[in-house]
Design a protein around this motif. Structure first.
Motif, PDB file in Angstrom:
ATOM      1  N   CYS A   1       0.987  -1.403   0.432  1.00  0.00           N
ATOM      2  CA  CYS A   1      -0.224  -0.133   0.013  1.00  0.00           C
ATOM      3  C   CYS A   1       0.648   1.298   0.101  1.00  0.00           C
ATOM      4  CB  CYS A   1      -0.556  -0.081   1.443  1.00  0.00           C
ATOM      5  SG  CYS A   1      -2.543  -1.398   1.189  1.00  0.00           S
ATOM      6  N   VAL A   2       1.741   1.040   1.277  1.00  0.00           N
ATOM      7  CA  VAL A   2       3.500   2.450   0.627  1.00  0.00           C
ATOM      8  C   VAL A   2       3.179   2.434  -0.846  1.00  0.00           C
ATOM      9  CG1 VAL A   2       5.054   3.722   2.181  1.00  0.00           C
ATOM     10  CG2 VAL A   2       3.170   1.979   3.379  1.00  0.00           C
ATOM     11  N   LEU A   3       3.997   1.697  -0.752  1.00  0.00           N
ATOM     12  CA  LEU A   3       4.638   1.713  -2.042  1.00  0.00           C
ATOM     13  C   LEU A   3       4.018   1.942  -3.193  1.00  0.00           C
ATOM     14  CD1 LEU A   3       7.079  -1.515  -2.076  1.00  0.00           C
ATOM     15  CD2 LEU A   3       8.035   1.115  -2.527  1.00  0.00           C
ATOM     16  N   ALA A   4       2.424   1.441  -3.178  1.00  0.00           N
ATOM     17  CA  ALA A   4       1.695   2.165  -4.193  1.00  0.00           C
ATOM     18  C   ALA A   4       1.584   3.351  -4.678  1.00  0.00           C
ATOM     19  CB  ALA A   4       0.324   1.260  -4.176  1.00  0.00           C
TER      20      ALA A   4
ATOM     21  N   LEU B   1       1.331   4.484  -7.880  1.00  0.00           N
ATOM     22  CA  LEU B   1      -0.465   4.183  -8.530  1.00  0.00           C
ATOM     23  C   LEU B   1      -0.660   3.244  -8.652  1.00  0.00           C
ATOM     24  CD1 LEU B   1      -0.886   7.576 -10.721  1.00  0.00           C
ATOM     25  CD2 LEU B   1      -0.685   7.055  -8.209  1.00  0.00           C
ATOM     26  N   ARG B   2      -0.508   1.781  -8.929  1.00  0.00           N
ATOM     27  CA  ARG B   2      -0.625   0.801  -8.811  1.00  0.00           C
ATOM     28  C   ARG B   2       0.025  -0.650  -9.185  1.00  0.00           C
ATOM     29  NH1 ARG B   2      -3.755   3.172 -13.223  1.00  0.00           N
ATOM     30  NH2 ARG B   2      -5.665   4.046 -13.317  1.00  0.00           N
ATOM     31  N   VAL B   3      -0.033  -1.240  -7.818  1.00  0.00           N
ATOM     32  CA  VAL B   3       0.895  -2.306  -7.632  1.00  0.00           C
ATOM     33  C   VAL B   3       0.190  -3.553  -7.469  1.00  0.00           C
ATOM     34  CG1 VAL B   3       2.782  -3.472  -5.595  1.00  0.00           C
ATOM     35  CG2 VAL B   3       2.887  -1.003  -6.674  1.00  0.00           C
ATOM     36  N   ARG B   4       1.153  -5.102  -8.066  1.00  0.00           N
ATOM     37  CA  ARG B   4       0.585  -6.400  -7.852  1.00  0.00           C
ATOM     38  C   ARG B   4       2.023  -6.591  -7.174  1.00  0.00           C
ATOM     39  NH1 ARG B   4      -0.558  -9.012 -13.399  1.00  0.00           N
ATOM     40  NH2 ARG B   4      -2.026  -7.369 -14.606  1.00  0.00           N
ATOM     41  N   LEU B   5       0.301  -7.628  -6.183  1.00  0.00           N
ATOM     42  CA  LEU B   5       1.454  -8.060  -4.635  1.00  0.00           C
ATOM     43  C   LEU B   5       1.620  -9.851  -5.556  1.00  0.00           C
ATOM     44  CD1 LEU B   5       3.191  -8.781  -2.480  1.00  0.00           C
ATOM     45  CD2 LEU B   5       0.639  -8.437  -0.693  1.00  0.00           C
ATOM     46  N   LEU B   6       1.799 -10.639  -5.464  1.00  0.00           N
ATOM     47  CA  LEU B   6       2.155 -12.167  -5.788  1.00  0.00           C
ATOM     48  C   LEU B   6       2.275 -12.316  -4.813  1.00  0.00           C
ATOM     49  CD1 LEU B   6       3.153 -12.991  -9.403  1.00  0.00           C
ATOM     50  CD2 LEU B   6       1.467 -12.127  -8.778  1.00  0.00           C
ATOM     51  N   LEU B   7       1.640 -13.314  -3.965  1.00  0.00           N
ATOM     52  CA  LEU B   7       1.765 -14.173  -2.910  1.00  0.00           C
ATOM     53  C   LEU B   7       2.225 -15.807  -2.858  1.00  0.00           C
ATOM     54  CD1 LEU B   7      -1.060 -12.326  -0.994  1.00  0.00           C
ATOM     55  CD2 LEU B   7       1.590 -11.986  -0.140  1.00  0.00           C
ATOM     56  N   VAL B   8       3.704 -16.057  -2.111  1.00  0.00           N
ATOM     57  CA  VAL B   8       4.097 -17.398  -2.808  1.00  0.00           C
ATOM     58  C   VAL B   8       3.916 -18.293  -1.854  1.00  0.00           C
ATOM     59  CG1 VAL B   8       5.400 -18.844  -4.199  1.00  0.00           C
ATOM     60  CG2 VAL B   8       5.025 -16.643  -5.467  1.00  0.00           C
TER      61      VAL B   8
ATOM     62  N   GLU C   1      -4.356   0.040  -5.051  1.00  0.00           N
ATOM     63  CA  GLU C   1      -4.679   1.124  -5.587  1.00  0.00           C
ATOM     64  C   GLU C   1      -4.096   2.259  -5.636  1.00  0.00           C
ATOM     65  OE1 GLU C   1      -7.298   1.655  -9.177  1.00  0.00           O
ATOM     66  OE2 GLU C   1      -6.598  -0.371  -9.916  1.00  0.00           O
ATOM     67  N   PHE C   2      -4.423   3.326  -6.165  1.00  0.00           N
ATOM     68  CA  PHE C   2      -3.835   4.462  -5.029  1.00  0.00           C
ATOM     69  C   PHE C   2      -4.548   6.103  -6.058  1.00  0.00           C
ATOM     70  CE2 PHE C   2      -1.888   9.043  -3.304  1.00  0.00           C
ATOM     71  CZ  PHE C   2      -2.656   9.233  -2.252  1.00  0.00           C
ATOM     72  N   PRO C   3      -5.362   6.693  -5.278  1.00  0.00           N
ATOM     73  CA  PRO C   3      -5.584   6.717  -3.878  1.00  0.00           C
ATOM     74  C   PRO C   3      -6.177   5.226  -3.843  1.00  0.00           C
ATOM     75  CG  PRO C   3      -6.815   7.951  -5.261  1.00  0.00           C
ATOM     76  CD  PRO C   3      -6.251   7.503  -5.706  1.00  0.00           C
TER      77      PRO C   3
END
Length: 348
Positions: free
Chosen positions: A184-187, A191-198, A344-346
Motif C-alpha cells: 500500500c505504501v509503495l502504491a 499508483l498501481r502495484v501487484r503483489l504475488l503471495l507465494v 491502487e492509490f488512492p
C-alpha cells in the motif's frame, strides 16, 4: 496539461486542494522541482498589478525577483523586468532587495501568450517517470531492506511488481499482513502495484527432508529466484530485484550471492548492495515503511534455519543437493498456488 521548455503545466480546478496536489507531485518520479504558479497578462503593467495583489497580505523582510524569458520577443529584458517589479514590490511592502539570501523569491516566466509567476520552488523526488525504464519484479519480505530496494527501482523509472514468499499455514499471517501494508505504501509512488503471495512452506519442507542443513538458506533463495523468474516472465518483467546488502547475513556473502544467482537466467538487481544497515534504515524512515517493517513477524526464511548456515556454499554441492528434489514440480506447484493482490492509490 501542457508541456514546454522542459516543464509540464497542470491546470487544476478551483476545488482541488493545493496541499493534496502538492503531496501527489512530491511523489511523482521525474519531477525535479515544481511551483504553484499564478497567471498575469503578457505586459509589464499587468504583471506588476497581479504580483502586488498577491504580496499585499504577505510579510517578508527581504526578497529578490528572478525572471526567465522563454519568449525572447517580449519587449522587456529579464533584468529590466527584475528592476521594475522589484521597485514596485519594495515600495508596496517595505522589504529590501537581497540577491544573496532573500526571505522570499518571486520567480517570473515570460511565455509567448502570458506570464507566470510563483513564490516558491519545491523539490520533487527526481529520478525518471515510472515505466520509462521497463518492468521488474521485486522480492518483498516484511523486513526493512526490500521495500527500499523496490522504491529505488521505481525512482529509476521501473514499473515494479512485488512477490512475497510466506510459510502460512506453518507460520501465522503476520508476514502476509505486513507485506500488504508495505505494498500500500509503495502504491502511493506508482499508483498501481501487484503483489504475488507465494506459499513456500512445501518447498522448504522438501529441502529440509532431503538436503544438507548448512545449505538450506541458499537453497531456499535459489528456489525463490526460480519461482520469481517464472512469474516475472509471465508479467513481462525483464529483471528481478532484491534488497540484499553485501555481507549483511549469511546468504548475502559474495560466494552465496553468486551461487544464488546461478539459479536464474534473468538479471538480478540489488540496488542496496553497497549500503550499510544505517543507510538503509534511514531510507525506510524517509519512505514511511520503517514502522511497518520493524513489527514482529514470522519470516519464512527463518523457518528451519540451521545453526551454522554455509557462508560460502559450494555450487557443485548445491546442484548435487537439488538433484534429489523434483525441482520442476516444486516450482510448478508454487506458481499454481500463488495468490495475487492488487493495490491502487488512492484506494477505490
Amino acid at each position: 496539461m501542457r508541456s514546454y521548455a522542459g516543464r509540464v503545466e497542470i491546470e487544476a480546478d478551483d476545488d482541488v486542494s493545493w496541499p493534496a496536489l502538492r503531496e501527489r507531485i512530491e511523489r511523482s518520479f521525474g519531477v525535479a522541482n515544481f511551483s504553484r504558479v499564478h497567471e498575469a497578462p503578457r505586459d509589464l503593467e499587468g504583471l506588476r498589478a497581479r504580483v502586488l495583489e498577491r504580496v499585499a497580505a504577505d510579510r517578508f523582510a527581504s526578497f529578490r525577483i528572478t525572471t526567465r524569458r522563454s519568449d525572447k520577443a517580449f519587449p522587456h529584458r529579464s533584468a529590466e523586468i527584475d528592476r521594475d517589479l522589484g521597485a514596485a514590490v519594495g515600495a508596496a511592502t517595505g522589504a529590501r532587495v537581497d540577491l544573496g539570501d532573500p526571505e522570499r523569491t518571486i520567480w517570473v516566466e515570460v511565455l509567448h501568450d502570458r506570464i507566470l509567476f510563483s513564490f516558491e520552488r519545491l523539490p520533487g523526488p527526481g529520478g525518471f517517470p515510472v515505466g520509462a525504464s521497463g518492468r521488474v519484479l521485486a522480492l518483498l519480505s516484511g523486513g526493512i531492506d526490500s521495500p527500499v530496494a523496490a522504491w529505488r527501482l521505481m525512482k529509476r523509472g521501473c514499473t515494479v511488481q512485488l512477490v512475497n514468499f510466506h510459510a502460512f499455514p506453518l507460520q501465522d499471517r503476520t508476514m502476509i499482513d505486513k507485506v500488504q501494508e508495505l505494498a500500500c505504501v509503495l502504491a502511493r509512488w506508482q499508483l498501481r502495484v501487484r503483489l504475488l503471495l507465494v506459499p513456500f512452506a512445501a518447498v522448504q519442507q522438501e529441502i529440509v527432508a532431503g538436503c544438507p542443513a548448512p545449505l538450506r538458506v541458499v537453497l531456499y533463495r535459489r528456489f525463490m529466484l526460480r519461482i520469481a523468474e517464472a512469474h516475472a516472465r509471465r508479467l513481462g518483467a525483464k529483471a528481478l530485484v532484491t534488497g540484499e546488502s553485501l555481507g549483511q547475513v549469511a546468504s548475502q556473502t559474495l560466494d552465496n550471492i553468486a551461487a544464488i544467482d546461478e539459479a536464474a537466467r534473468m538479471p538480478v538487481l540489488r540496488p542496496l548492495v553497497g549500503m550499510d544497515k544505517q543507510e538503509i534504515t534511514a531510507g525506510a524512515q524517509a519512505l514511511g515503511t520503517l514502522e511497518i517493517s520493524t513489527r514482529p513477524d514470522q519470516d519464512c526464511c527463518q523457518l528451519f534455519v540451521p545453526r551454522n548456515p554455509a557462508v560460502a556454499a559450494d555450487l557443485a554441492a548445491l546442484r548435487d543437493a537439488e538433484s534429489g528434489l523434483d525441482s520442476s514440480r516444486l516450482v510448478s506447484d508454487a506458481l499454481h498456488a500463488t495468490e495475487e493482490r492488487r493495490f491502487e492509490f488512492p484506494a477505490l
